[in-house]
Design a protein around this motif. Structure first.
Motif, PDB file in Angstrom:
ATOM      1  N   GLY A 292       1.090 -45.391  26.637  1.00 19.92           N
ATOM      2  CA  GLY A 292       1.428 -44.744  28.136  1.00 19.92           C
ATOM      3  C   GLY A 292       2.733 -44.744  28.508  1.00 19.92           C
ATOM      4  N   ASN A 293       3.548 -45.770  28.533  1.00 16.61           N
ATOM      5  CA  ASN A 293       5.052 -45.790  28.426  1.00 16.61           C
ATOM      6  C   ASN A 293       5.857 -44.938  27.824  1.00 16.61           C
ATOM      7  N   SER A 294       5.533 -44.667  26.476  1.00 15.70           N
ATOM      8  CA  SER A 294       6.389 -43.708  25.709  1.00 15.70           C
ATOM      9  C   SER A 294       5.973 -42.243  26.141  1.00 15.70           C
ATOM     10  N   TYR A 295       4.754 -41.838  26.613  1.00 18.53           N
ATOM     11  CA  TYR A 295       4.576 -40.453  26.996  1.00 18.53           C
ATOM     12  C   TYR A 295       5.468 -40.309  28.564  1.00 18.53           C
ATOM     13  N   ALA A 296       5.337 -41.195  29.302  1.00 15.26           N
ATOM     14  CA  ALA A 296       6.118 -40.856  30.442  1.00 15.26           C
ATOM     15  C   ALA A 296       7.722 -41.189  29.995  1.00 15.26           C
ATOM     16  N   ASN A 297       8.207 -41.995  29.492  1.00 12.57           N
ATOM     17  CA  ASN A 297       9.296 -41.889  29.418  1.00 12.57           C
ATOM     18  C   ASN A 297      10.184 -41.640  28.205  1.00 12.57           C
ATOM     19  N   VAL A 298       9.464 -41.244  26.941  1.00 10.91           N
ATOM     20  CA  VAL A 298      10.173 -40.650  25.780  1.00 10.91           C
ATOM     21  C   VAL A 298       9.745 -39.080  25.993  1.00 10.91           C
ATOM     22  N   LEU A 299       8.324 -38.910  25.764  1.00  9.00           N
ATOM     23  CA  LEU A 299       7.894 -37.522  25.806  1.00  9.00           C
ATOM     24  C   LEU A 299       8.138 -36.913  27.155  1.00  9.00           C
ATOM     25  N   GLY A 300       8.352 -37.617  27.936  1.00 11.76           N
ATOM     26  CA  GLY A 300       8.689 -36.977  29.262  1.00 11.76           C
ATOM     27  C   GLY A 300      10.146 -36.358  29.480  1.00 11.76           C
ATOM     28  N   ILE A 301      11.136 -36.781  28.588  1.00  8.39           N
ATOM     29  CA  ILE A 301      12.183 -36.324  28.540  1.00  8.39           C
ATOM     30  C   ILE A 301      12.116 -35.030  27.469  1.00  8.39           C
ATOM     31  N   ILE A 302      11.468 -35.105  26.443  1.00  7.04           N
ATOM     32  CA  ILE A 302      11.145 -33.929  25.807  1.00  7.04           C
ATOM     33  C   ILE A 302      10.486 -32.644  26.491  1.00  7.04           C
ATOM     34  N   ILE A 303       9.450 -32.977  27.364  1.00  2.88           N
ATOM     35  CA  ILE A 303       9.052 -32.157  28.243  1.00  2.88           C
ATOM     36  C   ILE A 303       9.854 -31.561  29.326  1.00  2.88           C
ATOM     37  N   ALA A 304      10.707 -32.379  29.934  1.00  4.78           N
ATOM     38  CA  ALA A 304      11.411 -31.833  30.900  1.00  4.78           C
ATOM     39  C   ALA A 304      12.809 -31.168  30.133  1.00  4.78           C
ATOM     40  N   ALA A 305      13.088 -31.390  28.974  1.00  2.00           N
ATOM     41  CA  ALA A 305      14.344 -30.818  28.257  1.00  2.00           C
ATOM     42  C   ALA A 305      13.499 -29.208  28.078  1.00  2.00           C
ATOM     43  N   SER A 306      12.528 -29.085  27.496  1.00  3.42           N
ATOM     44  CA  SER A 306      11.823 -27.680  27.231  1.00  3.42           C
ATOM     45  C   SER A 306      11.894 -26.985  28.618  1.00  3.42           C
ATOM     46  N   VAL A 307      11.662 -27.505  29.545  1.00  5.18           N
ATOM     47  CA  VAL A 307      11.889 -26.687  30.933  1.00  5.18           C
ATOM     48  C   VAL A 307      13.169 -26.358  31.180  1.00  5.18           C
TER      49      VAL A 307
END
Length: 432
Positions: A292-307
């Protein structure tokens, strides 16, 4: 409106850099600026669609979340601490040569413990007192650990490796093996340059030892002893993935090693339950907490970067940049390395700039005359290297706290090696 789009792109990029330098939350900045650019250019759904699409990138989710779940298990069981002590205890008599060895050791431990700050905390708590007691100035002791904290670029849980795996249709292990020589050489450059700086700054001498001898002795009494079975746990998934991703899998009895990252991480967690005899309930809880932490903090940056990249695309900036690079290929290698490198320094995080570059430009690597792996990993490594000489990076502050010195004093020692390593990447690692 078309006439205003270039100005929207420039203002958006400058605002993003300014806000990241000011340490505003990375995901908020990337999503906010990306969405604003999309709205101003009358394409708000582009940003929203990019957000939705990147949420379900299966390859990234499986590799990154499972690796972070395993890392949480290793921390909870203290298997990572056993590995660090097993590798560092024989080194105390090496004196001056401990400087490059500590950097190289941290580099390789960072593959098994992929969090830069987490690795620095685990390794530094053991090695920094050892370095101090070996006549080494505290600033160089901290810098020796800091300089090795981009070894995670070769971790199977690296978000960059997972992204490039999807682009290139290679497995994560194949991506890591392809860039491993360049990443390793960059690490060696950092270790050698730091050693030279220690000689120039006279960071080795008996006077540096006396004030910290008691601290070193206290640190040693905090750990009862190494259990080799515990120490093997962080390495087990890496061993399995290397066997399964190379010719070793063809050896009799090793065919079973052909598996993905999640399967290898789960085997590692099960092994930890067996050898530590800690409650499976606790291990399961930690594994899923890490996911859960990795989705929030690692994948979260990838998702934000795509936006953010979607917003740039709406302004036409991405297409214009790609067309320019197609006709000016020599700029590609410098844009892929110097850009993320500088952003890593000023923001304390190399991920945001590298992920943005790899989302916007690296998919077009073949059109630009490069491979996805060489171009994308050069950007990722350069960003991590820039972060390694940033005085405001979390890992720098961790190392500075353990060494009890100013972050700036450490960065002065890591900077020459990191600059040389980035130049090496630009000139050698990015090949057509």
């Amino acid at each position: 409106m078309d006439e205003l789009k270039p100005f929207v792109a420039v203002i958006g990029i400058l605002a993003t850099i300014y806000l990241l330098i000011k340490k505003y939350e990375t995901r908020t900045v990337l999503i906010g600026i990306g969405l604003l650019m999309s709205v101003v250019t009358l394409n708000p759904m582009g940003a929203l669609d990019a957000f939705a699409k990147s949420m379900t990138s299966s390859g990234l989710i499986m590799a990154i979340c499972s690796s972070m779940g395993f890392a949480y298990v290793m921390k909870y069981t203290q298997c990572d601490t056993h590995l660090v002590h097993l590798l560092t205890k024989p080194l105390s008599g090496l004196k001056f040569f401990l400087i490059p060895i500590a950097t190289i050791l941290t580099f390789f431990i960072n593959i098994a413990i992929p969090s830069a700050a987490g690795c620095a905390a685990a390794v530094g708590a053991t090695l920094i007192p050892v370095l101090k007691s070996a006549n080494i100035r505290p600033a160089t002791a901290g810098a020796a650990i800091l300089a090795g904290t981009f070894g995670s670029m070769m971790s199977p849980g690296s978000s960059h490796s997972a992204m490039l795996s999807e682009m290139s249709n290679l497995t994560i292990t194949e991506v890591n093996l392809a860039h491993a020589p360049y990443t390793t050489i960059a690490g060696a450059i950092g270790a050698i340059a730091l050693t030279v700086m220690a000689i120039i700054l006279k960071d080795y001498g008996e006077e540096h030892r006396k004030a910290y001898l008691a601290e070193h002795q206290n640190a040693e009494t905090k750990f009862s002893g190494v259990n080799p079975l515990y120490a093997l746990a962080p390495l087990l998934p890496l061993i399995i993935l290397v066997i399964g991703g190379t010719e070793l899998q063809k050896a009799p009895g090793l065919e079973w090693a052909q598996m993905g990252v999640p399967q290898a991480m789960l085997i590692g967690a099960i092994y930890a339950i067996i050898v530590t005899r800690i409650s499976p309930v606790k291990i399961t809880e930690e594994f899923f907490n890490g996911m859960g932490n990795s989705y929030a903090n690692v994948l979260g940056i990838i998702i934000a970067a795509s936006v953010f990249v979607s917003g740039l695309k709406a302004t036409g900036a991405v297409d214009s940049a790609i067309e320019f690079l197609k006709h000016s290929n020599e700029f590609v290698r410098w844009g892929a390395t110097i850009g993320p490198f500088l952003m890593g320094i000023v923001t304390g995080s190399g991920d945001a700039a590298a992920i943005a570059f790899n989302t916007a430009v690296t998919p077009h690597a073949m059109e630009l005359g490069y491979t996805h792996v060489n171009l994308g990993m050069a950007a990722a490594i350069a960003g991590a290297i820039g972060r390694t000489m940033s005085p405001i990076a979390g890992v720098t502050i961790v190392c500075a706290g353990l060494a009890m010195v100013s972050p700036v004093e450490m960065v002065k020692r890591t900077a020459p090696g990191m600059i040389l390593a980035t130049l090496f990447l630009a000139n050698v690692a990015i090949k057509k």
